[in-house]
Design a protein around this motif. Structure first.
Motif, mmCIF file in Angstrom:
data_model
loop_
_atom_site.group_PDB
_atom_site.id
_atom_site.type_symbol
_atom_site.label_atom_id
_atom_site.label_comp_id
_atom_site.label_asym_id
_atom_site.label_seq_id
_atom_site.Cartn_x
_atom_site.Cartn_y
_atom_site.Cartn_z
ATOM 1 N N ARG A 1 13.000 61.862 5.265
ATOM 2 C CA ARG A 1 13.467 60.559 4.938
ATOM 3 C C ARG A 1 15.162 60.714 5.114
ATOM 4 N N ASP A 2 15.730 61.514 4.645
ATOM 5 C CA ASP A 2 17.094 62.049 4.849
ATOM 6 C C ASP A 2 17.377 62.447 6.220
ATOM 7 N N ASP A 3 16.444 62.675 7.048
ATOM 8 C CA ASP A 3 16.546 63.248 8.469
ATOM 9 C C ASP A 3 17.424 64.553 8.514
ATOM 10 N N LEU A 4 17.085 65.548 7.386
ATOM 11 C CA LEU A 4 17.831 66.715 7.405
ATOM 12 C C LEU A 4 17.120 67.821 8.326
ATOM 13 N N VAL A 5 15.932 67.666 8.727
ATOM 14 C CA VAL A 5 15.077 68.696 9.446
ATOM 15 C C VAL A 5 15.267 68.444 10.933
ATOM 16 N N GLU A 6 15.838 69.763 11.549
ATOM 17 C CA GLU A 6 16.298 69.664 12.857
ATOM 18 C C GLU A 6 15.136 70.441 13.714
ATOM 19 N N CYS A 7 14.753 71.460 13.043
ATOM 20 C CA CYS A 7 13.933 72.458 13.983
ATOM 21 C C CYS A 7 13.062 73.204 13.257
ATOM 22 N N VAL A 8 11.960 73.638 13.373
ATOM 23 C CA VAL A 8 11.137 74.682 12.600
ATOM 24 C C VAL A 8 10.373 75.590 13.510
ATOM 25 N N LEU B 1 18.120 73.264 9.199
ATOM 26 C CA LEU B 1 18.527 71.905 8.678
ATOM 27 C C LEU B 1 19.789 71.568 9.261
ATOM 28 N N ASN B 2 20.165 70.099 9.509
ATOM 29 C CA ASN B 2 21.137 69.533 9.979
ATOM 30 C C ASN B 2 21.555 68.354 9.381
ATOM 31 N N ARG B 3 22.802 68.179 8.826
ATOM 32 C CA ARG B 3 22.892 67.009 8.343
ATOM 33 C C ARG B 3 23.587 65.766 9.347
#
Length: 493
Positions: free
Chosen positions: A329-336, A356-358
């Protein structure tokens, strides 16, 4: 100084390891290795102007190898004078007294080690060998993770893309390897000594001392905080880059006074900590706590890269699932990135690398592609190579480069002015997904569920085994949660 050409690097490494092995027969292997690291530190730092009457490295080189306590006392005296303190504000809390005392019978090995170290300028490989030896001896290292393998460190730092001037934090720094790799990464690109801020935190005093010596031997300026628990309090400042080789499934991590309101009839937990404004993490495992601790410490455009157990990406445990929902929801996850099993020493459990990326918008220093509301999944489960003359595995430079190339193409990130490579999903390797699609899949962040291999009997078998492993891990998580609930109920009786 003796002629360095008299020994090849391999011969030097073998000689130092031979004498360290002899020391380990007189004291435990962990302490013997730390003593060798102490000598490496002295060879670079124990220097003073003539006439100052302090023990120095050149003075230590002149000590004879006579039996008795002479050279042992000289080594202890030199270490006591030169070793850095753990807490600059308090001498009583220093690390000087933490260095093991050379045992009786070690005179010959100590003298040989001092002469060998004094004969070379190449102390970096000697230090890396010692750190690997420390990591190999987990039982005597009190569970500390001293050494992140070089290929894994390069992957983590390359995924974070630190820049000169960045504030970089490792909240579980161990020997400081990720901070060292960050410094090398930036120095290779600016061709100058970086002006970045490097900060490390470590719970164990012995490990904290090793980190300080590691930085000093390499000539890297970094601040290692006094030993303490990073999860005890929120980080007081924000960081551009956070790197962490985290402990998995850490239990009973939360201070009692922050999690219980009453011994007889506990009130509902009140989320007063700014790291978890909606609900506190489970006391049964610190995995979720670490993720929120790291996310809270990120600057507005900050990035974090950390290792995390597979179960966190896919468990149906309500608290962890709701955490994934908030991160999306906060769009923090960039890659796993799903990593191969057994490619890092401190755990045999399968793990993923989280990024994670803000700020995933197109911008200088990150990439030309706007990736907001998108997540890249990389399935690198089979991207490993055998370690020669061993049953161990490693990621390897080729696989590390392949993962970083995929991530850079997805970001639209170029190096040295070259045009960014185009990104395309690759079956069984990588896939870019919208956060809406991920939300429809119970917010699962397991790369093997998205970057799926083409159908084949072998793939179907691996997929079924993978699913059974995830289900088993999920059951273990639920068992831990129920165990803690039962203990809370029993305390009320």
């Amino acid at each position: 100084m003796q002629a360095e050409s008299a020994f090849s690097l391999d011969e030097m490494l073998a000689e130092v390891r031979r004498h360290r092995t002899h020391l380990s027969r007189l004291m435990n292997a962990h302490d013997a290795t730390r003593l060798v690291i102490g000598l490496l530190y002295l060879s670079r730092k124990a220097h003073a102007a003539p006439g100052t009457n302090v023990p120095t490295w050149s003075w230590l080189l002149r000590q004879p190898a006579e039996r008795g306590s002479g050279i042992r006392a000289a080594v202890s005296k030199c270490l006591s004078h030169w070793l850095p303190a753990a807490d600059e504000q308090s001498a009583d809390m220093g690390t000087r007294s933490l260095m093991p005392v050379p045992p009786s019978g070690s005179e010959g090995s100590l003298h040989a080690l001092i002469q060998a170290i004094g004969s070379t300028q190449r102390v970096g490989p000697l230090l890396d060998q010692c750190l690997r030896d420390l990591s190999a001896d987990q039982a005597q290292a009190d569970g500390s993770h001293y050494f992140t393998p070089g290929d894994m460190a390069r992957l983590m730092v390359g995924a974070a893309v630190p820049r000169d001037g960045h504030r970089v934090l490792d909240p579980v720094c161990g020997s400081g390897g990720l901070l060292v790799e960050s410094h090398l990464y930036v120095r290779e690109r600016v061709e100058l000594d970086p002006t970045m801020s490097l900060q490390g935190k470590e719970q164990h005093a012995h490990t904290s001392q090793v980190a300080r010596m590691n930085f000093a031997v390499r000539g890297i300026t970094a601040h290692v905080f006094p030993p303490g628990d990073s999860l005890a309090e929120p980080e007081p400042e924000r960081h551009d880059i956070i790197l962490a080789n985290l402990p998995f499934n850490q239990r009973d991590w939360a201070p009692e006074d922050k999690t219980e309101q009453s011994a007889r009839r506990p009130a509902p937990l009140v989320p007063v900590d700014p790291r978890w404004p909606e609900e506190p993490p489970s006391r049964g495992s610190a995995n979720s706590a670490w993720i929120q601790h790291i996310a809270h410490a990120l600057a507005p455009a900050g990035r974090a890269v950390f290792l995390m157990a597979d179960s966190v990406a896919n468990t149906r445990q309500p608290i962890t699932r709701r955490l994934r929902e908030r991160l999306l929801r906060d769009d923090l996850v960039e890659c796993v990135i799903a990593l191969p099993p057994r490619v890092f020493g401190h755990s045999k459990a399968p793990a993923c690398l989280w990024v994670l990326n803000r700020d995933k918008s197109a911008r200088p220093g990150w990439g030309v592609l706007d990736r907001r509301r998108q997540v890249l999944f990389v399935n690198a489960r089979r991207a490993f190579e055998p370690v020669p003359e061993s049953r161990a595995r490693r990621l390897g430079d080729k696989n590390t480069a392949l993962i970083l190339t995929t991530l850079a193409a997805w970001r639209g990130l170029s190096e040295n002015g070259a045009a960014a490579s185009p990104y395309n999903d690759a079956a069984g390797w990588s896939r870019s997904c919208s956060t809406e699609e991920i939300a429809d899949r119970e917010s699962s962040l397991m790369p093997t569920s998205y970057a799926v291999e083409p159908p084949s009997p072998e793939r179907d078998t691996r997929s079924r085994v993978e699913q059974l492993k995830l289900e088993l891990a999920d059951q273990f998580d639920q068992m831990r949660d129920l165990e803690l609930r039962l203990l809370d109920v029993l305390e009320e009786i």
